[in-house]
Design a protein around this motif. Structure first.
Motif, short mmCIF file in Angstrom:
data_model
loop_
_atom_site.label_atom_id
_atom_site.label_comp_id
_atom_site.label_asym_id
_atom_site.label_seq_id
_atom_site.Cartn_x
_atom_site.Cartn_y
_atom_site.Cartn_z
N GLU A 1 11.81 8.39 -6.82
CA GLU A 1 12.18 7.07 -6.32
C GLU A 1 13.69 6.86 -6.39
OE1 GLU A 1 11.78 2.70 -8.17
OE2 GLU A 1 9.84 3.58 -7.63
N VAL B 1 10.64 0.40 -1.81
CA VAL B 1 9.54 0.67 -0.89
C VAL B 1 10.08 0.81 0.52
CG1 VAL B 1 7.91 -0.65 -2.31
CG2 VAL B 1 9.07 -1.77 -0.41
N GLY C 1 0.83 -1.20 0.00
CA GLY C 1 0.00 0.00 0.00
C GLY C 1 0.86 1.24 0.00
N GLU C 2 0.32 2.33 0.53
CA GLU C 2 1.04 3.60 0.61
C GLU C 2 0.86 4.21 1.99
OE1 GLU C 2 -0.19 6.31 -2.40
OE2 GLU C 2 0.84 5.26 -4.01
N TYR C 3 1.86 5.00 2.37
CA TYR C 3 1.78 5.74 3.63
C TYR C 3 2.46 7.08 3.41
CZ TYR C 3 2.01 6.69 8.65
OH TYR C 3 1.85 7.25 9.89
N ASP C 4 1.74 8.16 3.66
CA ASP C 4 2.25 9.52 3.41
C ASP C 4 2.72 9.69 1.97
OD1 ASP C 4 1.69 10.42 5.94
OD2 ASP C 4 3.72 10.13 6.71
N GLY C 5 1.99 9.06 1.04
CA GLY C 5 2.29 9.24 -0.38
C GLY C 5 3.43 8.40 -0.90
N GLU C 6 4.03 7.55 -0.07
CA GLU C 6 5.15 6.71 -0.51
C GLU C 6 4.78 5.24 -0.42
OE1 GLU C 6 8.74 7.60 1.53
OE2 GLU C 6 8.91 9.63 0.72
N PRO C 7 5.30 4.42 -1.35
CA PRO C 7 4.98 2.99 -1.31
C PRO C 7 5.48 2.35 -0.02
CG PRO C 7 6.76 3.42 -2.86
CD PRO C 7 6.22 4.74 -2.46
N ARG C 8 4.66 1.46 0.51
CA ARG C 8 4.99 0.82 1.78
C ARG C 8 4.63 -0.66 1.68
NH1 ARG C 8 6.06 3.72 6.24
NH2 ARG C 8 6.11 2.71 8.28
N TRP D 1 -2.91 1.00 6.42
CA TRP D 1 -2.36 1.63 5.23
C TRP D 1 -2.36 0.71 4.01
CZ3 TRP D 1 1.54 -1.39 3.58
CH2 TRP D 1 2.21 -2.17 4.53
N TRP D 2 -2.47 -0.60 4.21
CA TRP D 2 -2.31 -1.52 3.09
C TRP D 2 -3.61 -1.73 2.33
CZ3 TRP D 2 -4.69 -6.41 3.23
CH2 TRP D 2 -5.17 -6.82 4.48
#
Length: 312
Positions: free
Chosen positions: A243, A133, A68-75, A97-98
């Motif tokens: 990235e 990520v 998913g993403e967290y604060d606009g970044e891939p996580r 977040w996922w």
């Protein structure tokens, strides 16, 4: 679809990847299997979590990915379990977040706890090495003690998994940086084709090689210090550039950025956009090193030669 077999011995063979869209939707739940591979991959959006966890393979021993993403970044999060559905249910309440889950098991449920822990450790190691990520995991888990034969089996299992996941658009384990070339003695038959991009206005010069189908911008090449193109927030190339900076492939050097490592791009245009800091037609901006033909002209000549040979 056809993909290349895993392995680093330089010899590849075709493999058939079978994707089954369970509910007939390309954005829904799917399974992925490769002929002669014991592994089984189940991928599902979080909105179909209940249906995914009701399948028998969700109760097998294996590893799983939360994406998913967290604060606009891939996580991402990598985990393992003897009944992976239990672990994922706990994450459903603790992590919000996922948006996608991937379950990796064996079709015959013949992985055991130590196998799963080994796979988890190696996946975390590889994700951290690639750096695409941010991992929600804490420390990298230690590899469990497996026999030499068992380790070889798990590495073979991973080879297939690292082949399958990019076909599902999961590239967090895909290494796009390349080791520094050792400058071996090259013959005209083995030398990669070399290109350069010169931006005199911004005092930039980048070099690249086309090697084995990869368009590789070489370490030491210079790029714009920032993205100046329009639609900065939505441009795929702008996101790619961010990235690369996050991964340390691009580092600030005075008024420009420098490639710290060789990096394989999917196209000359992607490479040109990152170098110029704006959308660019790489087939026209990259030229044969020394001011020769454009990539487009070289490609046309190359295809003409190949077509002529094929017609003989």
């Amino acid at each position: 679809m056809s993909v290349l077999a895993p392995g680093s011995g330089g010899v590849t063979a075709g493999r058939s990847l079978e994707l089954y869209f369970i509910d007939g939707r390309p954005d829904g739940m799917l399974t992925a299997e490769v002929f002669n591979w014991t592994g089984h991959v189940l991928m599902a959006p979080r909105t179909q979590l209940a249906a995914a966890l009701s399948r028998k393979e969700a109760g097998y021993t294996g590893v799983y990915l939360l994406l998913g993403e967290y604060d606009g970044e891939p996580r991402a999060y990598v985990g393992e379990g003897e009944d992976i559905s239990d672990r994922i249910r706990s994450h459903d309440t603790r992590k919000d977040w996922w948006t996608t889950v991937v379950l990796v098991t064996s079709a015959a449920n013949n992985l055991h706890k130590a196998h799963a822990k080994y796979l988890e450790a190696r996946l975390v190691e590889q994700a951290r090495l690639v750096g695409r990520v941010t991992l929600d995991n804490g420390n990298t888990p230690p590899r469990p003690g497996l026999s030499e034969a068992a380790q070889a089996n798990m590495e073979a299992f991973l080879d297939y998994l690292f082949m399958v996941l990019p076909a599902l658009r999961i590239d967090m384990f895909l290494q796009a940086t390349r080791p520094a070339r050792q400058n071996p003695v090259e013959t005209s038959d083995t030398s990669p084709t070399r290109f350069e991009l010169v931006n005199r206005r911004h005092k930039l010069r980048a070099t690249a090689v086309l090697d084995g189908g990869d368009f590789i911008v070489q370490a030491g090449s210079l790029a714009r210090a920032s993205w100046e193109g329009r639609n900065t927030e939505t441009s795929g190339y702008a996101l790619l550039r961010d990235e690369l900076q996050r991964m340390g492939v691009l580092a600030t050097r005075g008024s420009a950025c420098e490639f710290t490592k060789d990096y394989a791009f999917k196209s000359p245009s992607a490479a040109a956009a990152v170098v110029n800091g704006r959308p660019a037609n790489g087939t026209l901006e990259w030229r044969l090193e020394g001011g020769g033909a454009t990539y487009k002209e070289w490609e046309a000549q190359h295809l003409e030669v190949l077509t002529g040979k094929a017609g003989l």
